[in-house]
Write a protein that holds these residues in place. Structure first.
Motif, PDB file in Angstrom:
ATOM      1  N   GLY A  58       0.814  -1.216   0.000  1.00  0.00           N
ATOM      2  CA  GLY A  58       0.000   0.000   0.000  1.00  0.00           C
ATOM      3  C   GLY A  58       0.843   1.260   0.000  1.00  0.00           C
ATOM      4  N   LEU A  59       1.851   1.304   0.867  1.00  0.00           N
ATOM      5  CA  LEU A  59       2.719   2.487   0.913  1.00  0.00           C
ATOM      6  C   LEU A  59       3.501   2.662  -0.378  1.00  0.00           C
ATOM      7  CD1 LEU A  59       4.089   2.426   4.559  1.00  0.00           C
ATOM      8  CD2 LEU A  59       2.654   4.172   3.522  1.00  0.00           C
ATOM      9  N   LEU A  60       4.021   1.566  -0.903  1.00  0.00           N
ATOM     10  CA  LEU A  60       4.808   1.640  -2.131  1.00  0.00           C
ATOM     11  C   LEU A  60       3.950   2.076  -3.321  1.00  0.00           C
ATOM     12  CD1 LEU A  60       7.641   1.111  -3.247  1.00  0.00           C
ATOM     13  CD2 LEU A  60       6.940  -1.235  -3.667  1.00  0.00           C
ATOM     14  N   THR A 102      -1.817   7.817   2.046  1.00  0.00           N
ATOM     15  CA  THR A 102      -1.044   7.150   0.999  1.00  0.00           C
ATOM     16  C   THR A 102      -1.191   5.638   1.108  1.00  0.00           C
ATOM     17  OG1 THR A 102       0.552   8.955   1.015  1.00  0.00           O
ATOM     18  CG2 THR A 102       1.258   6.902  -0.002  1.00  0.00           C
ATOM     19  N   LEU A 103      -1.177   5.124   2.330  1.00  0.00           N
ATOM     20  CA  LEU A 103      -1.363   3.701   2.561  1.00  0.00           C
ATOM     21  C   LEU A 103      -2.746   3.254   2.098  1.00  0.00           C
ATOM     22  CD1 LEU A 103      -0.603   0.964   3.936  1.00  0.00           C
ATOM     23  CD2 LEU A 103      -1.554   1.928   6.021  1.00  0.00           C
ATOM     24  N   VAL A 104      -3.772   3.990   2.486  1.00  0.00           N
ATOM     25  CA  VAL A 104      -5.143   3.643   2.098  1.00  0.00           C
ATOM     26  C   VAL A 104      -5.289   3.713   0.577  1.00  0.00           C
ATOM     27  CG1 VAL A 104      -7.555   4.379   2.249  1.00  0.00           C
ATOM     28  CG2 VAL A 104      -6.138   4.320   4.303  1.00  0.00           C
ATOM     29  N   GLY A 112      -5.968   0.986  -4.351  1.00  0.00           N
ATOM     30  CA  GLY A 112      -5.433   0.799  -5.696  1.00  0.00           C
ATOM     31  C   GLY A 112      -5.093  -0.645  -5.987  1.00  0.00           C
ATOM     32  N   ALA A 113      -4.580  -1.366  -4.989  1.00  0.00           N
ATOM     33  CA  ALA A 113      -4.282  -2.779  -5.184  1.00  0.00           C
ATOM     34  C   ALA A 113      -5.553  -3.572  -5.468  1.00  0.00           C
ATOM     35  CB  ALA A 113      -3.574  -3.342  -3.953  1.00  0.00           C
TER      36      ALA A 113
END
Length: 89
Positions: free
Chosen positions: A10-12, A32-34, A39-40
């Protein structure tokens, strides 16, 4: 996939997507994590739909193709959020 892999993916993916998309998305590392995790799921679901023709909630693994799919999904999520949350100043 375990929770640590989700956080890393998530962060990447979120950080790469925010760097690619022009403009200021704002937010902290949590947003950004969310964004990366959403997005994944978006990218994984679209990838599964293109491959099999069935719509399933799926997410890629923590690999180079998985990160690529997650970044594409995060870019789509940023674009859709921009459409929904459009502000008229």
């Amino acid at each position: 996939m375990n929770i640590i892999a989700w956080v890393v993916l998530g962060l990447l993916a979120g950080a790469i997507a925010k760097a690619i998309v022009p403009g200021d998305q704002g937010g902290s590392w949590i947003s950004t994590l969310v964004l990366g995790v959403v997005g994944a799921f978006v990218g994984g679901s679209l990838h599964t739909f293109i491959q099999t023709g069935t719509l399933q909630l799926a997410a890629p693994g923590l690999s180079i193709p998985g990160v690529f799919i997650a970044v594409l999904g995060a870019i789509i999520a940023i674009y859709l959020y921009g459409l929904v949350a459009q502000r008229n100043i």
